[in-house]
Design a protein around this motif. Structure first.
Motif, short mmCIF file in Angstrom:
data_model
loop_
_atom_site.label_atom_id
_atom_site.label_comp_id
_atom_site.label_asym_id
_atom_site.label_seq_id
_atom_site.Cartn_x
_atom_site.Cartn_y
_atom_site.Cartn_z
N MET A 56 0.83 -1.18 0.00
CA MET A 56 0.00 0.00 0.00
C MET A 56 0.88 1.25 0.00
SD MET A 56 -3.14 1.25 0.19
CE MET A 56 -4.01 2.67 0.77
N LYS A 57 1.91 1.24 0.84
CA LYS A 57 2.80 2.41 0.88
C LYS A 57 3.48 2.61 -0.47
CE LYS A 57 4.91 1.32 4.88
NZ LYS A 57 5.86 1.45 6.00
N LEU A 58 3.87 1.52 -1.11
CA LEU A 58 4.51 1.61 -2.42
C LEU A 58 3.54 2.14 -3.47
CD1 LEU A 58 7.13 1.12 -3.94
CD2 LEU A 58 6.35 -1.21 -4.38
N MET A 59 2.31 1.68 -3.44
CA MET A 59 1.31 2.19 -4.38
C MET A 59 1.08 3.68 -4.17
SD MET A 59 -1.55 -0.77 -4.63
CE MET A 59 -1.12 -2.40 -5.19
N HIS A 119 4.13 5.58 -5.59
CA HIS A 119 4.15 5.60 -7.06
C HIS A 119 3.09 6.53 -7.63
CE1 HIS A 119 6.89 2.12 -8.19
NE2 HIS A 119 7.00 2.27 -6.90
N ALA A 120 1.97 6.69 -6.91
CA ALA A 120 0.88 7.54 -7.40
C ALA A 120 0.98 8.97 -6.86
CB ALA A 120 -0.46 6.92 -7.01
N GLY A 121 1.98 9.23 -6.02
CA GLY A 121 2.17 10.58 -5.50
C GLY A 121 1.33 10.92 -4.28
N TYR A 122 0.85 9.90 -3.57
CA TYR A 122 0.07 10.12 -2.36
C TYR A 122 0.95 9.90 -1.13
CZ TYR A 122 -4.25 10.13 -5.04
OH TYR A 122 -5.24 10.44 -5.92
N ILE A 123 0.59 10.61 -0.07
CA ILE A 123 1.30 10.45 1.20
C ILE A 123 0.27 10.01 2.23
CG2 ILE A 123 2.65 11.60 2.99
CD1 ILE A 123 3.38 13.67 0.72
N PRO A 124 0.34 8.76 2.70
CA PRO A 124 -0.61 8.31 3.72
C PRO A 124 -0.17 8.80 5.10
CG PRO A 124 0.86 6.52 3.12
CD PRO A 124 1.21 7.69 2.23
N THR A 125 -1.13 9.21 5.91
CA THR A 125 -0.81 9.61 7.28
C THR A 125 -0.43 8.35 8.07
OG1 THR A 125 -3.08 9.35 8.08
CG2 THR A 125 -2.45 11.54 7.19
N GLU A 126 0.15 8.55 9.23
CA GLU A 126 0.49 7.41 10.11
C GLU A 126 -0.76 6.63 10.47
OE1 GLU A 126 3.11 5.55 11.41
OE2 GLU A 126 4.12 6.78 9.94
N ALA A 129 -9.69 4.11 -1.85
CA ALA A 129 -9.20 5.20 -1.01
C ALA A 129 -9.00 6.47 -1.83
CB ALA A 129 -7.89 4.80 -0.33
N MET A 130 -8.48 6.34 -3.04
CA MET A 130 -8.30 7.51 -3.91
C MET A 130 -9.65 8.14 -4.25
SD MET A 130 -5.17 6.69 -6.57
CE MET A 130 -6.16 5.56 -7.52
N MET A 131 -10.64 7.32 -4.54
CA MET A 131 -11.98 7.85 -4.84
C MET A 131 -12.58 8.54 -3.60
SD MET A 131 -13.73 5.09 -7.43
CE MET A 131 -13.41 3.65 -6.43
N ASN A 174 -1.73 21.56 -2.55
CA ASN A 174 -1.01 20.37 -3.01
C ASN A 174 -0.93 19.33 -1.90
OD1 ASN A 174 -0.61 21.29 -5.60
ND2 ASN A 174 1.39 22.17 -5.16
N GLU A 175 -0.75 19.80 -0.66
CA GLU A 175 -0.69 18.88 0.47
C GLU A 175 -2.01 18.14 0.63
OE1 GLU A 175 0.29 18.73 5.24
OE2 GLU A 175 0.37 20.65 4.20
N GLN A 176 -3.12 18.85 0.54
CA GLN A 176 -4.43 18.20 0.64
C GLN A 176 -4.64 17.20 -0.49
OE1 GLN A 176 -6.62 21.93 0.74
NE2 GLN A 176 -7.50 21.35 2.72
N LEU A 177 -4.22 17.57 -1.68
CA LEU A 177 -4.40 16.70 -2.84
C LEU A 177 -3.53 15.44 -2.79
CD1 LEU A 177 -4.54 19.43 -5.63
CD2 LEU A 177 -6.44 17.98 -4.86
N SER A 178 -2.44 15.50 -2.07
CA SER A 178 -1.52 14.36 -2.04
C SER A 178 -1.62 13.52 -0.77
CB SER A 178 -0.08 14.83 -2.22
OG SER A 178 0.31 15.64 -1.14
N THR A 179 -2.43 13.95 0.20
CA THR A 179 -2.50 13.26 1.48
C THR A 179 -3.72 12.35 1.56
OG1 THR A 179 -1.36 15.08 2.58
CG2 THR A 179 -2.56 13.56 3.99
N LEU A 180 -3.49 11.10 1.91
CA LEU A 180 -4.58 10.19 2.23
C LEU A 180 -4.77 10.23 3.74
CD1 LEU A 180 -4.03 6.98 0.07
CD2 LEU A 180 -5.73 8.77 -0.24
#
Length: 82
Positions: free
Chosen positions: A1-4, A7-14, A48-50, A64-70
């Motif tokens: 999941m972290k790798l996906m 690769h897609a430019g998302y940053i998951p929170t802890e 999750a992206m949807m 940009n931070e909001q757009l890249s953060t899960l």
């Protein structure tokens, strides 16, 4: 999941990482003969992206931070019934 995410430019929170680890461990423990780890994670990630897009839809000018953060809200409730 972290790798996906990476690769897609998302940053998951802890919180997202911990939640996903719990969900995926549970899925693994309850797996059937048709269990496909990569497919399960890909489907989870796409949902999750949807969810993130739906969450940000009402924000006029997301950063940009909001757009890249899960966030946790983006992954909570995915696959609870399985």
């Amino acid at each position: 999941m972290k790798l996906m995410c990476k690769h897609a430019g998302y940053i998951p929170t802890e919180e997202v990482i911990k939640h996903c680890a719990y969900i995926f461990e549970k899925k693994y423990q309850n797996r059937s003969k048709n269990f496909a780890n990569a497919r399960e994670i890909r489907n989870f990630f796409e949902t999750a992206m949807m969810n993130q897009a739906d969450r940000l839809f009402e924000i006029k000018d997301p950063t940009n931070e909001q757009l890249s953060t899960l966030e946790l809200a983006d992954v909570e409730g995915i696959d609870r019934s399985k």
